[in-house]
Design a protein around this motif. Structure first.
Motif, PDB file in Angstrom:
ATOM      1  N   ILE A  41       2.699  -8.386  -4.326  1.00  0.00           N
ATOM      2  CA  ILE A  41       1.501  -8.148  -5.723  1.00  0.00           C
ATOM      3  C   ILE A  41       0.645  -6.429  -4.544  1.00  0.00           C
ATOM      4  CG2 ILE A  41      -0.589  -8.452  -6.552  1.00  0.00           C
ATOM      5  CD1 ILE A  41       0.615 -11.181  -7.451  1.00  0.00           C
ATOM      6  N   VAL A  42       0.473  -6.359  -3.859  1.00  0.00           N
ATOM      7  CA  VAL A  42      -0.769  -5.966  -2.786  1.00  0.00           C
ATOM      8  C   VAL A  42       0.352  -4.439  -3.088  1.00  0.00           C
ATOM      9  CG1 VAL A  42      -0.976  -5.048  -1.053  1.00  0.00           C
ATOM     10  CG2 VAL A  42      -1.842  -7.050  -2.114  1.00  0.00           C
ATOM     11  N   ARG A  43       2.315  -4.996  -2.793  1.00  0.00           N
ATOM     12  CA  ARG A  43       2.798  -2.907  -2.695  1.00  0.00           C
ATOM     13  C   ARG A  43       3.120  -3.100  -4.639  1.00  0.00           C
ATOM     14  NH1 ARG A  43       5.635  -7.088   0.584  1.00  0.00           N
ATOM     15  NH2 ARG A  43       5.406  -6.363   2.612  1.00  0.00           N
ATOM     16  N   ASP A  44       3.136  -4.306  -5.298  1.00  0.00           N
ATOM     17  CA  ASP A  44       3.723  -4.040  -6.693  1.00  0.00           C
ATOM     18  C   ASP A  44       2.967  -2.659  -7.421  1.00  0.00           C
ATOM     19  OD1 ASP A  44       6.057  -4.424  -6.262  1.00  0.00           O
ATOM     20  OD2 ASP A  44       5.466  -6.642  -6.979  1.00  0.00           O
ATOM     21  N   CYS A  45       1.383  -3.084  -7.072  1.00  0.00           N
ATOM     22  CA  CYS A  45       0.463  -2.937  -7.918  1.00  0.00           C
ATOM     23  C   CYS A  45      -0.039  -1.949  -7.404  1.00  0.00           C
ATOM     24  CB  CYS A  45      -1.080  -3.994  -8.436  1.00  0.00           C
ATOM     25  SG  CYS A  45      -1.685  -3.716  -6.763  1.00  0.00           S
ATOM     26  N   GLY A  46       0.139  -1.053  -6.344  1.00  0.00           N
ATOM     27  CA  GLY A  46       0.256   0.618  -5.983  1.00  0.00           C
ATOM     28  C   GLY A  46      -0.959   0.223  -4.803  1.00  0.00           C
ATOM     29  N   ALA A  47      -1.808  -0.883  -4.459  1.00  0.00           N
ATOM     30  CA  ALA A  47      -2.933  -0.599  -3.396  1.00  0.00           C
ATOM     31  C   ALA A  47      -2.486  -0.771  -2.093  1.00  0.00           C
ATOM     32  CB  ALA A  47      -3.516  -2.377  -3.388  1.00  0.00           C
ATOM     33  N   ILE A  62      -8.374  -2.875   0.408  1.00  0.00           N
ATOM     34  CA  ILE A  62      -7.141  -2.785  -0.163  1.00  0.00           C
ATOM     35  C   ILE A  62      -7.105  -4.336  -1.096  1.00  0.00           C
ATOM     36  CG2 ILE A  62      -6.015  -4.385   2.076  1.00  0.00           C
ATOM     37  CD1 ILE A  62      -3.244  -2.670   1.792  1.00  0.00           C
ATOM     38  N   MET A  63      -7.391  -5.613  -0.545  1.00  0.00           N
ATOM     39  CA  MET A  63      -7.321  -6.479  -1.568  1.00  0.00           C
ATOM     40  C   MET A  63      -8.503  -6.705  -2.801  1.00  0.00           C
ATOM     41  SD  MET A  63      -5.196  -8.782  -1.256  1.00  0.00           S
ATOM     42  CE  MET A  63      -5.448  -9.901  -2.438  1.00  0.00           C
ATOM     43  N   GLN A  64      -8.941  -5.698  -2.473  1.00  0.00           N
ATOM     44  CA  GLN A  64     -10.344  -4.789  -3.872  1.00  0.00           C
ATOM     45  C   GLN A  64      -9.459  -4.161  -4.701  1.00  0.00           C
ATOM     46  OE1 GLN A  64     -13.808  -2.566  -2.253  1.00  0.00           O
ATOM     47  NE2 GLN A  64     -15.380  -3.761  -3.381  1.00  0.00           N
ATOM     48  N   ARG A  65      -8.935  -3.306  -4.230  1.00  0.00           N
ATOM     49  CA  ARG A  65      -7.937  -2.460  -5.042  1.00  0.00           C
ATOM     50  C   ARG A  65      -7.042  -3.057  -5.324  1.00  0.00           C
ATOM     51  NH1 ARG A  65     -10.239   0.490  -7.142  1.00  0.00           N
ATOM     52  NH2 ARG A  65      -8.168   1.583  -8.042  1.00  0.00           N
ATOM     53  N   THR A  66      -6.610  -4.199  -4.737  1.00  0.00           N
ATOM     54  CA  THR A  66      -5.091  -4.999  -5.549  1.00  0.00           C
ATOM     55  C   THR A  66      -5.994  -5.992  -6.997  1.00  0.00           C
ATOM     56  OG1 THR A  66      -4.080  -5.382  -3.720  1.00  0.00           O
ATOM     57  CG2 THR A  66      -4.157  -6.659  -5.248  1.00  0.00           C
ATOM     58  N   PHE A  67      -6.864  -6.307  -6.187  1.00  0.00           N
ATOM     59  CA  PHE A  67      -7.497  -6.933  -7.717  1.00  0.00           C
ATOM     60  C   PHE A  67      -7.838  -5.747  -8.720  1.00  0.00           C
ATOM     61  CE2 PHE A  67      -8.809 -11.658  -7.288  1.00  0.00           C
ATOM     62  CZ  PHE A  67      -8.489 -12.170  -5.690  1.00  0.00           C
ATOM     63  N   ALA A  68      -8.209  -4.927  -8.082  1.00  0.00           N
ATOM     64  CA  ALA A  68      -8.921  -3.914  -9.661  1.00  0.00           C
ATOM     65  C   ALA A  68      -7.468  -3.707 -10.126  1.00  0.00           C
ATOM     66  CB  ALA A  68      -9.460  -2.628  -8.713  1.00  0.00           C
ATOM     67  N   LEU A  69      -5.931  -3.228  -9.725  1.00  0.00           N
ATOM     68  CA  LEU A  69      -4.875  -2.606 -10.393  1.00  0.00           C
ATOM     69  C   LEU A  69      -4.108  -4.060 -10.863  1.00  0.00           C
ATOM     70  CD1 LEU A  69      -4.518   0.195  -7.457  1.00  0.00           C
ATOM     71  CD2 LEU A  69      -4.799   0.541  -9.256  1.00  0.00           C
ATOM     72  N   ALA A  70      -4.412  -4.797 -10.453  1.00  0.00           N
ATOM     73  CA  ALA A  70      -4.240  -5.780 -10.864  1.00  0.00           C
ATOM     74  C   ALA A  70      -2.762  -6.379 -11.929  1.00  0.00           C
ATOM     75  CB  ALA A  70      -3.626  -7.204 -10.087  1.00  0.00           C
ATOM     76  N   THR A  71      -2.073  -6.950 -12.445  1.00  0.00           N
ATOM     77  CA  THR A  71      -1.513  -6.679 -14.032  1.00  0.00           C
ATOM     78  C   THR A  71      -2.654  -8.842 -14.689  1.00  0.00           C
ATOM     79  OG1 THR A  71      -0.041  -7.954 -13.928  1.00  0.00           O
ATOM     80  CG2 THR A  71       0.307  -5.961 -13.734  1.00  0.00           C
ATOM     81  N   PRO A  72      -2.485  -8.290 -15.801  1.00  0.00           N
ATOM     82  CA  PRO A  72      -3.422  -9.641 -15.988  1.00  0.00           C
ATOM     83  C   PRO A  72      -2.205 -11.599 -15.536  1.00  0.00           C
ATOM     84  CG  PRO A  72      -3.368  -8.882 -17.856  1.00  0.00           C
ATOM     85  CD  PRO A  72      -2.525  -7.545 -16.690  1.00  0.00           C
ATOM     86  N   GLN A  73      -1.772 -10.540 -15.153  1.00  0.00           N
ATOM     87  CA  GLN A  73      -0.412 -12.111 -14.472  1.00  0.00           C
ATOM     88  C   GLN A  73      -0.434 -11.975 -13.503  1.00  0.00           C
ATOM     89  OE1 GLN A  73       3.694 -11.292 -15.891  1.00  0.00           O
ATOM     90  NE2 GLN A  73       4.338 -13.194 -15.059  1.00  0.00           N
ATOM     91  N   LEU A  81      -3.320  -8.790   7.080  1.00  0.00           N
ATOM     92  CA  LEU A  81      -2.239  -8.715   5.748  1.00  0.00           C
ATOM     93  C   LEU A  81      -0.662  -8.755   5.901  1.00  0.00           C
ATOM     94  CD1 LEU A  81      -2.723  -9.223   2.711  1.00  0.00           C
ATOM     95  CD2 LEU A  81      -3.131  -6.816   1.682  1.00  0.00           C
ATOM     96  N   PHE A  82      -0.190  -7.570   6.745  1.00  0.00           N
ATOM     97  CA  PHE A  82       1.498  -7.516   7.244  1.00  0.00           C
ATOM     98  C   PHE A  82       1.131  -7.095   8.158  1.00  0.00           C
ATOM     99  CE2 PHE A  82      -0.079  -5.462   3.036  1.00  0.00           C
ATOM    100  CZ  PHE A  82       1.160  -6.058   2.139  1.00  0.00           C
ATOM    101  N   VAL A 115       1.274 -12.770  -2.765  1.00  0.00           N
ATOM    102  CA  VAL A 115       0.360 -11.736  -2.779  1.00  0.00           C
ATOM    103  C   VAL A 115       0.213 -10.383  -2.593  1.00  0.00           C
ATOM    104  CG1 VAL A 115      -1.797 -11.281  -1.611  1.00  0.00           C
ATOM    105  CG2 VAL A 115      -0.991 -14.114  -2.738  1.00  0.00           C
ATOM    106  N   ARG A 116       0.995 -10.612  -1.470  1.00  0.00           N
ATOM    107  CA  ARG A 116       1.502  -9.286  -0.697  1.00  0.00           C
ATOM    108  C   ARG A 116       2.657  -8.650  -1.649  1.00  0.00           C
ATOM    109  NH1 ARG A 116       2.564 -12.756   3.968  1.00  0.00           N
ATOM    110  NH2 ARG A 116       1.309 -13.180   5.132  1.00  0.00           N
TER     111      ARG A 116
END
Lengths: 357, 357
Positions: free
Chosen positions: B307-313, B271-282, B248-249, B304-305
């Motif tokens: 978001i992966v950072r921002d959501c905490g994943a 990591i993407m699984q957690r990203t989908f779980a932690l992401a805001t609706p937007q 990813l990075f 996307v990257r």
């Protein structure tokens, strides 16, 4: 004699099928402990592999083993089962190569996965690819599983090692034969080494290998092994020639296999190779016009069969088949076998070239 | 410490590559005695398998073996080579599943056969199918070849049997992991058991298996085996998480692998699984619109990257990775290893989670 062979074969089939059901069942359970979707793959393997098939290789192996004086039937049974698990691998992988989704009249592993993936959102080609990917993995598991059955048996370690090495030799030969057979379609009939292919794909894999494994298990001497090798080679060639004949002249109702399929495919068999070599220019014109065409008619197929007869290829193939069968018997008589096993194997040779399926 | 690791690894790589060149070369010769076209398959296998690859599994195995007091380096080397021949099988078969024709920057087995069959009169799809059929057989040969290298070694028969059984366990786990990974694409991110896949495909296959084989070869006790198993499991999970991060990075120039490929493919990583779980609706809206799309742009990938950072994943994944690496070290310290091997393996754990490729 036929009656003895048949009841012995039935007993072996029954024992092998029970051992295989246990093998696949145990692994479905182990796989299920990891993930239910993995158990499904093993159940697909079980549904195809645990109760179908002639069990020819176990029969050859166990008959020779007992004939050589081996008396640990239960101990060597897992090795006979291993031959069938290896065979399952080869059938599964061959079906991928041949785009086949049916085996023993039911969906094979890829066929079952094609149904399983039918509702996913993808093209037919993609679905087939995923189904074949599952089958690819199933075949790998069966290949490793053949070794596993030997390694987990209660045989002495030295014997396990020797038998496993013989298994590897079978795989080395079979894969080479399969490669050459697959590539044969790119070559003109005269360019194909049909005898080498029959040697590798049929003789070594189906007869020499199982016979040598029987000899290892019965602790036979080198001379015996050598005679068994000669017998397996000759029987294998005779068996393949008979197979080709059935593919061309067999009764579909008995063989369960189309008798026009090989012709449509342009399969490089010895008998068709000789037909192309012996045909008159006029016959050759017809052969070249129709053999290998997917749209071949039954009438054209009959014309080709008539040419196979008229040009002498049929008589030549039958004579060669008989010659190899006789060679196999001669070699067999060199093997110090118990009388009933000798009779069984002579019957096997006779049946190989007279069989209707 | 890095310098020691590196020179040791170089030596092992060199020894393994020599042994593999010999293995493939011998078999090309044997195959050539049957048919020149069969030798070609072995040469294709050699060109890909004999000189490429990190040789991670042999390195893990040999380092642990010597650390446990094993001093028969030459005798166990064929087993380390067997791990690489098995790995060749898995790469060849995985490339079929992934439609890949390139490996290590050069045509893989299927890629070489695609070129070989290019001039035959057939469609591209058929040509690819024939090329993949050759690769399928090559993989089967490598799978059997892994057993062969063990069986033909000069180890005692009992040890050959134990090591071969461990090899079978690796294959059982890896194939299950590969099946689940292949099927993961049919499932939503939250439905995928990423930890089980990492356990089977990476931990058991790349670490637990080689470590247990080292223990068998060094005749270690059950407690030691248990600690090695714990270490291999934890290291494997950490290694897989690091792999996903690199996908990813990672810097493409260093990894040699596209850092948008996994995103386009919609690969079901932790990591993407957690990203989908932690992401805001937007955020989720954007993720669902672009992840898994072949036409994803670099700009979208960057979003996307972010978001992966921002959501905490990202932070969560890194923390988990560190936790597993720490667990691996703790387990490692339970193993009665020589000091230099212990240092090597600690460095391996550290490198696993810090690596750039």
């Amino acid at each position: 004699m036929k009656a003895i062979t048949s009841s012995k074969l039935d007993m072996i089939r029954n024992d092998i099928n029970m051992r295989l059901a246990e093998y696949y069942g145990d692994h479905a359970t182990q796989a299920g402990a990891m993930h239910e979707d993995y158990a499904m793959l093993w159940r697909a393997m079980e549904s195809v592999g645990a109760s179908n098939g002639k069990r020819l290789r176990p029969y050859v192996m166990l008959t020779a083993y007992e004939g050589l004086g081996g008396d640990q039937y239960d101990m060597v049974l897992p090795v006979a089962a291993a031959l069938e698990v290896l065979h399952a691998c080869l059938l599964i992988h061959d079906d991928i190569i041949d785009h086949d989704y049916v085996r023993y009249g039911q969906p094979n592993v890829a066929g079952q996965y094609r149904a399983r993936y039918a509702h996913e959102n993808m093209s037919e080609a993609e679905r087939d690819h995923y189904a074949n990917s599952a089958a690819l993995l199933a075949g790998d598991l069966a290949l490793s599983g053949a070794y596993e059955l030997i390694l987990e048996s209660s045989l002495p370690a030295e014997v396990k090692v020797e038998v496993s090495r013989a298994l590897n030799n079978m795989i080395f030969a079979e894969a080479g034969g399969e490669l050459l057979d697959t590539e044969a379609v790119f070559l003109p009939f005269e360019g194909v080494d049909t005898m080498t292919i029959a040697h590798l794909k049929t003789a070594v894999y189906s007869f020499v290998g199982p016979l040598l494994i029987a000899a290892i298990l019965a602790d036979a001497d080198d001379e015996t092994k050598h005679s068994l090798e000669d017998m397996g080679y000759a029987l294998g060639i005779a068996y393949q020639l008979a197979d080709d004949l059935l593919g061309l002249f067999g009764d579909e109702a008995v063989t369960g296999k189309s008798s026009i399929g090989d012709l449509k495919e342009g399969k490089r068999t010895f008998i068709m190779q000789r037909t192309f070599a012996l045909a008159t220019p006029q016959q050759l014109q017809l052969l070249e016009a129709v053999v290998g065409r997917e749209d071949m008619t039954q009438k054209q197929a009959d014309e080709v069969r008539q040419i196979v007869r008229d040009c002498g290829a049929l008589a030549e193939t039958k004579a060669l088949m008989s010659k190899y069968a006789a060679q196999a018997k001669t070699a067999l008589l060199q093997v110090p076998l118990k009388k009933d096993a000798q009779n069984e194997l002579i019957a096997l040779i006779e049946k190989a070239i007279e069989r209707q399926s």
